[in-house]
Design a protein around this motif. Structure first.
Motif, PDB file in Angstrom:
ATOM      1  N   ASP A  70      30.724  39.353  46.779  1.00 20.05           N
ATOM      2  CA  ASP A  70      29.968  38.201  46.246  1.00 20.05           C
ATOM      3  C   ASP A  70      29.696  37.150  47.316  1.00 20.05           C
ATOM      4  O   ASP A  70      29.780  35.941  47.067  1.00 20.05           O
ATOM      5  CB  ASP A  70      30.716  37.562  45.064  1.00 20.05           C
ATOM      6  N   TRP A 203      41.759  34.633  44.580  1.00 21.24           N
ATOM      7  CA  TRP A 203      40.962  33.983  43.543  1.00 21.24           C
ATOM      8  C   TRP A 203      39.873  33.184  44.238  1.00 21.24           C
ATOM      9  O   TRP A 203      40.163  32.373  45.118  1.00 21.24           O
ATOM     10  CB  TRP A 203      41.813  33.063  42.680  1.00 21.24           C
ATOM     11  N   GLN A 205      36.309  30.705  43.800  1.00 21.69           N
ATOM     12  CA  GLN A 205      35.474  29.904  42.907  1.00 21.69           C
ATOM     13  C   GLN A 205      34.116  30.577  42.692  1.00 21.69           C
ATOM     14  O   GLN A 205      33.559  31.174  43.608  1.00 21.69           O
ATOM     15  CB  GLN A 205      35.243  28.517  43.498  1.00 21.69           C
ATOM     16  N   ASN A 206      33.591  30.438  41.457  1.00 27.71           N
ATOM     17  CA  ASN A 206      32.243  30.925  41.178  1.00 27.71           C
ATOM     18  C   ASN A 206      31.200  30.125  41.954  1.00 27.71           C
ATOM     19  O   ASN A 206      30.177  30.662  42.386  1.00 27.71           O
ATOM     20  CB  ASN A 206      31.931  30.837  39.686  1.00 27.71           C
ATOM     21  N   GLN A 212      35.951  27.526  37.475  1.00 22.48           N
ATOM     22  CA  GLN A 212      35.991  28.952  37.167  1.00 22.48           C
ATOM     23  C   GLN A 212      36.218  29.748  38.454  1.00 22.48           C
ATOM     24  O   GLN A 212      35.554  29.515  39.472  1.00 22.48           O
ATOM     25  CB  GLN A 212      34.696  29.404  36.499  1.00 22.48           C
ATOM     26  N   ASN A 214      37.228  33.829  40.153  1.00 20.05           N
ATOM     27  CA  ASN A 214      37.246  35.276  39.960  1.00 20.05           C
ATOM     28  C   ASN A 214      38.408  35.889  40.726  1.00 20.05           C
ATOM     29  O   ASN A 214      38.675  35.517  41.870  1.00 20.05           O
ATOM     30  CB  ASN A 214      35.939  35.904  40.458  1.00 20.05           C
ATOM     31  N   ARG A 215      39.085  36.826  40.092  1.00 19.97           N
ATOM     32  CA  ARG A 215      40.202  37.514  40.733  1.00 19.97           C
ATOM     33  C   ARG A 215      39.694  38.749  41.464  1.00 19.97           C
ATOM     34  O   ARG A 215      38.892  39.523  40.916  1.00 19.97           O
ATOM     35  CB  ARG A 215      41.248  37.917  39.690  1.00 19.97           C
ATOM     36  N   GLN A 216      40.141  38.936  42.706  1.00 21.04           N
ATOM     37  CA  GLN A 216      39.782  40.102  43.501  1.00 21.04           C
ATOM     38  C   GLN A 216      41.030  40.660  44.172  1.00 21.04           C
ATOM     39  O   GLN A 216      42.013  39.944  44.373  1.00 21.04           O
ATOM     40  CB  GLN A 216      38.748  39.738  44.575  1.00 21.04           C
TER      41      GLN A 216
END
Length: 243
Positions: A70, A203, A205-206, A212, A214-216
């Motif tokens: 991302d 983790w 941030q969006n 918010q 996202n875990r990766q």
């Protein structure tokens, strides 16, 4: 007489090449856009074997992986410390020392953009398992190295920027994980390779300033060649000395 391709076809081909190049950066053995801590590659390669071993760590004196998810580039680097700088002189006997570092780059922003415009990445937990094998690929002895820790507890900085829930900040240039002087100790005389299996929970941030995240999971396999010798690895010698 051959016809020249139409301009739109040239654009399509160029876009395909760019897409392939971007995909290549996500490979675990890719080269990052920004270099982490300096590594002793020159000293390591000076003792080089006659043929490449297939191990990035052994052949280059360092292991570097770049994983892009991302638009965030997770750069992992593992390199030998001063006590054992020559990766072509890592033998079964003696301590073999290395450092682990990890940093995240928000590639959607420029390097000199304000930090507040970049997505913050948190490193939660780091784990490493390992296996030692002989020349036939068979497992030898017990596990030579293991790590399973909260990153903020073991990183070099005793007071890292950290969130109590998600872990320490590793977004460049405000944060980085660094774990120095990790040890692979004495091994069986028949050991010819140690493979480290790295896993990190992160983790991201969006968006910059967003609540918010996202875990990766970032993973990598690092093979390390162990050469047959009666000498101890910790004996630092002239790089021109024969093994």
């Amino acid at each position: 007489m051959s016809r020249r391709p139409r301009p739109e076809r040239l654009i399509a081909r160029t876009a395909l090449v760019v897409a392939l190049a971007v995909t290549a950066t996500a490979c675990s053995n890719g080269s990052p856009s920004a270099e982490p801590s300096p590594v002793p590659t020159e000293a390591a390669s000076a003792t080089g074997a006659d043929e490449p071993t297939g191990s990035m760590f052994t052949d280059n004196g360092t292991f570097t992986s770049s994983t892009v998810i991302d638009g965030i580039d997770y750069v992992l680097t593992i390199y030998p410390t001063a006590a054992t700088p020559f990766t072509h002189q890592w033998y079964p006997g003696g301590d073999k020392l290395f450092t682990i570092s990890m940093t995240a780059y928000d590639t959607d922003r420029g390097e000199r953009d304000p930090f507040s415009t970049k997505r913050v990445v948190f490193l939660d937990r780091v784990s490493v398992t390992s296996v030692a094998t002989d020349e036939n690929g068979d497992t030898v002895g017990t596990e030579p190295y293991r790590l399973d820790e909260q990153a903020s507890r073991v990183t070099l900085d005793p007071e890292p920027l950290a969130d109590p829930l998600y872990g320490m900040v590793i977004t460049s240039p405000k944060g980085a994980f660094e774990l120095r002087d990790q040890v692979i100790g004495d091994l069986g005389a028949q050991v010819r390779e140690v493979t480290l299996s790295f896993r990190a929970t992160v983790w991201a941030q969006n968006a910059a300033g967003s609540a918010q995240v996202n875990r990766q999971e970032i993973t990598a396999e690092i093979p390390i060649v162990i050469y047959a010798s009666d000498k101890d690895t910790t004996t630092v010698e002239d790089p021109t000395t024969d093994r």
